[in-house]
Enzyme design. Structure first.
Site, PDB file in Angstrom:
ATOM      1  N   GLY A  91       0.537  -1.636  -0.100  1.00  0.00           N
ATOM      2  CA  GLY A  91       0.076  -0.201   0.144  1.00  0.00           C
ATOM      3  C   GLY A  91       0.632   1.083   0.322  1.00  0.00           C
ATOM      4  O   GLY A  91       0.367   2.198  -0.604  1.00  0.00           O
ATOM      5  N   ASP A 320      -0.333   0.561  14.025  1.00  0.00           N
ATOM      6  CA  ASP A 320      -0.338  -0.523  13.661  1.00  0.00           C
ATOM      7  C   ASP A 320       0.199  -1.171  15.094  1.00  0.00           C
ATOM      8  O   ASP A 320       0.710  -2.538  14.786  1.00  0.00           O
ATOM      9  CB  ASP A 320       1.660  -0.334  12.399  1.00  0.00           C
ATOM     10  CG  ASP A 320       0.953  -0.482  11.572  1.00  0.00           C
ATOM     11  OD1 ASP A 320      -0.023  -0.179  10.642  1.00  0.00           O
ATOM     12  OD2 ASP A 320       2.231   0.095  10.727  1.00  0.00           O
ATOM     13  N   LYS A 347      -6.870  -1.779   6.479  1.00  0.00           N
ATOM     14  CA  LYS A 347      -5.469  -2.431   6.170  1.00  0.00           C
ATOM     15  C   LYS A 347      -5.473  -3.243   5.829  1.00  0.00           C
ATOM     16  O   LYS A 347      -6.216  -3.804   4.879  1.00  0.00           O
ATOM     17  CB  LYS A 347      -4.777  -2.330   7.426  1.00  0.00           C
ATOM     18  CG  LYS A 347      -4.504  -0.903   8.183  1.00  0.00           C
ATOM     19  CD  LYS A 347      -3.414  -0.266   8.094  1.00  0.00           C
ATOM     20  CE  LYS A 347      -3.826   0.879   8.759  1.00  0.00           C
ATOM     21  NZ  LYS A 347      -2.369   1.709   8.272  1.00  0.00           N
TER      22      LYS A 347
END
Ligand code: DC
Length: 684
Positions: A91, A320, A347
């Protein structure tokens, strides 16, 4: 807390920083050097995309210790690729590259794998269009594949609705590439790796809070970017899994993780750990490419973990780390409430849903909120199989929890951890073993080995390990354990079973038992048996077995199942154990460990001859060298049982040694090792 008392480890380099460094290096004018760059799937995808855009990048195939060099062609000098550019699962790569491409006078289609093709790109496309680029979603839906046609851009001010480092970086790269001023505002302060690197390359930025938004401005982008020269610090997010492991492992000693990136926009998790009752510290040691780095120190809490509330601004600085926080929360006293994490739904997986589903599966009470989770911690035993949803952080979070006392949590797709943390499972196992001191099986190994000396032999393909190991064993009158043959027998038995090898990753202990693999020692040496029948050499070496064995041997359950069988070979006058993990896992206390290596050309030549070919010419050798290098790279980076020299193994370069001399050398090394073992140095 002091350094040095307890375990000390390192983690792989930061992939966000690496990918930014690759793209910025490709935009710069001149050669950039990026040291300690991880070679995981995402950085490789980004690097290969840049190569497709005509940017020469060297050293990618080397070990992570060798630097990557990028020949930056200067502003707007990328080339039109022949076909679409594939970012696979990255990404960061897709979004940042879209920004950089907006400034290039090219028309490029970016695509990705199935999972990346579900992730939103509109938030990048919209500001880039306002700057003057053409951005089209070729299949609609605001996702990849996406065509970016760039060129001359105009100045904009972007007011982001969500804080996103990728959107911010994409816009900053577009403006820098095109040489136009820009301002990006975001409601919260997202990671600033891009800004720091741009500054290190000579771009002046103005940053600060303004009317409730974080503003980053470039007023006068320079004509060219100076090249980068940096070593990538260890990934804080990867380190956080080990911090959590140390917290959960109970009677663990202190853990120190060296050389970790300590960018303050990334280290929010440390403050949360402290609120949970954990002693955690960061000691800064320097700066690389504008990024601070240093050592992390942690110790398990003496009185157990406390539940916490985490939300708002704080979540941005640890987005994260939410998965690993969620598994810690499962072991904390009270209800942990995480909010403001809606971003996690887009995500690699919908992480909030994935965490909720899996926590429930192992017996934790959890409530899923639109933007977070409420987790009711428990000290009960936690058990159950979890689903990774192709998401590395989900796999690692539950892997860490599964390694804690009182937990039995197999994950369905351990290999996915490779995306950001090659070697994760091995490291987890290693710290576990070290923390427990020597585990039971290692102790039994030690007892056996005090009676039966073990020589572990391993080496790169074509270095001559099989013939050498067999000959050394014959010379010494030792047994020869060909561990590869045992893995081949498992593969053969699986292929011939009703279920085949298709689902080997999820094989159970009972199914492994049912394969009936055993080893028998007779006059002719080792004999592998499948349900009592001797497995024939030609069946073990059949093409279908060779094609499937590396996948089968990469399954942790298979390796664990074969451990005791291999150890039981250590009987009689001595054992020469040949194969992958003999010196590291099966016989860590072998009297001698030898790692055979040879010049790639010589290894290639030997392989061709071994396969029955005639003396090869230079071109044939080169072609085989390329195949060997590819195999070496695959072998040494695989997650489970990679081909690596044990730290205490002796490397023997066999390039100029004929077989007889090679065997003689090893026999001498064995004699010396055994003599030393019999007469240890007197105590001082
Ligand atoms: O050495 P060989 O080609 O017979 O090995 C067969 C496969 O098994 C090869 O893919 C490496 C793997 N292997 C392993 O993972 N661990 C071992 N101890 C030995 C072999």
């Amino acid at each position: 807390m002091g350094l040095g008392d307890g375990l000390t480890i390192r983690v792989p380099g930061d992939k966000s920083i690496t990918q930014r460094a690759l793209i910025l290096g490709a935009m710069a004018h001149g050669e950039s050097r990026i040291g300690a760059a991880p070679r995981g799937a995402d950085p490789l995808a980004t690097a290969n995309a840049l190569r497709a855009l005509g940017v020469p990048i060297h050293g990618l195939d080397g070990p992570a210790t060798a630097p990557i060099r990028i020949e930056g062609p200067g502003p707007r000098r990328w080339r039109q690729p022949r076909s679409s550019v594939d970012l696979h699962n990255s990404g960061t790569g897709a979004r940042l590259l879209a920004g950089a491409l907006a400034a290039q006078p090219l028309s490029v289609v970016l695509r990705g794998d199935e999972s990346l093709s579900r992730r939103p790109m509109r938030r990048i496309a919209e500001p880039l269009r306002r700057m003057g680029a053409t951005v089209e979603h070729l299949e609609g839906g605001g996702v990849l594949p996406m065509r970016v046609a760039g060129g001359a851009l105009r100045e904009i001010r972007h007011d982001g609705r969500v804080a996103s480092a990728q959107v911010k970086s994409a816009i900053l790269l577009a403006a820098t590439g095109a040489g136009v001023p820009v301002e990006v505002r975001e409601p919260r302060r997202s990671r600033d790796h891009g800004e720091r690197m741009l500054e290190a390359m000579g771009v002046q930025l103005r940053e600060g809070w303004q009317d409730g938004a974080w503003s980053v401005r470039i007023d006068a982008p320079p004509g060219r970017l100076a090249p980068l020269d940096m070593d990538v610090p260890g990934d804080f997010s990867s380190a956080s899994f080990l911090l959590a492991w140390a917290v959960l492992a109970g009677q663990t000693p202190r853990l120190t993780i060296r050389g970790v990136g300590l960018n303050p926009t990334r280290t929010g998790f440390l403050a949360v750990l402290k609120r949970m009752g954990v002693e955690a510290e960061a000691a800064e040691r320097g700066d690389a490419g504008g990024e601070p780095y240093g050592d992390l120190l942690v110790a398990a809490p003496e009185r157990g973990l406390r539940a916490v509330a985490v939300g708002g601004e704080e979540v941005t600085g640890m987005i994260d780390e939410v998965p690993i926080l969620a598994v810690l929360a499962a072991r904390a006293e009270g209800v942990t409430r995480i909010t403001g994490a809606r971003e996690l739904r887009v995500k690699e997986s919908d992480r909030l849903a994935a965490l909720a589903v899996n926590l429930r599966r192992i017996g934790v009470r959890v409530k899923e909120l639109p933007d977070g989770l409420e987790i009711d911690g428990t000290s009960r035993a936690l058990a159950g199989r979890v689903e990774c949803f192709r998401d590395h952080r989900i796999a690692m979070a539950f892997g860490v929890l599964g390694a804690a006392p009182g937990c039995d949590i197999p994950v369905d797709d351990p290999g996915v951890a490779d995306v950001s943390f090659p070697g994760f499972w091995r490291l987890l196992e290693r710290v576990g073993d070290e923390a427990r001191g020597r585990d039971r099986s290692a102790r039994s190994t030690k007892k056996e080995q005090s009676r039966c000396p073990v020589v572990a032999i391993d080496g790169s393909a074509g270095a001559g390990k099989s013939t050498t190991a067999a000959a050394v064993a014959a010379r010494l009158g030792f047994r020869h354990l060909d561990s590869g043959a045992i893995y081949r027998a498992v593969t053969l038995a699986l292929l011939d079973s009703a279920s085949g090898a298709g689902e080997v990753e999820s094989i159970s202990t009972a199914e492994l038992e049912a394969l009936g693999i055993d080893v028998h020692w007779g006059d002719a040496g080792m004999e592998v048996r499948i349900r009592g029948e001797r497995a024939r050499e030609e069946d073990l070496r059949a093409h279908r077995v060779t094609a499937a064995v590396s996948r089968v041997s990469a399954v942790p359950a298979v390796r664990a199942h074969l451990l005791e069988l291999q150890r039981s070979a250590a009987e009689g006058p001595g054992l020469v154990a040949e194969g992958r993990d003999m010196g590291t896992v099966v016989f860590p206390e072998a009297a001698l460990k030898v790692y055979l290596d040879a010049d790639p050309r010589e290894r290639a030549r030997r392989r061709i001859l071994q396969q029955g070919g005639a003396e090869p010419d230079a071109a044939e050798v080169e072609a085989e060298v390329a195949r060997l290098r590819a195999r070496d790279a695959r072998d040494s980076t695989r997650v489970v049982a990679p081909l690596l020299k044990a730290a205490d193994a002796q490397r023997l370069d066999t390039t100029d040694l004929d077989p007889e001399t090679q065997i003689e050398r090893i026999v001498q090394l064995v004699a010396r090792a055994l003599k030393q073992a019999r007469s240890p140095l007197p105590a001082p």
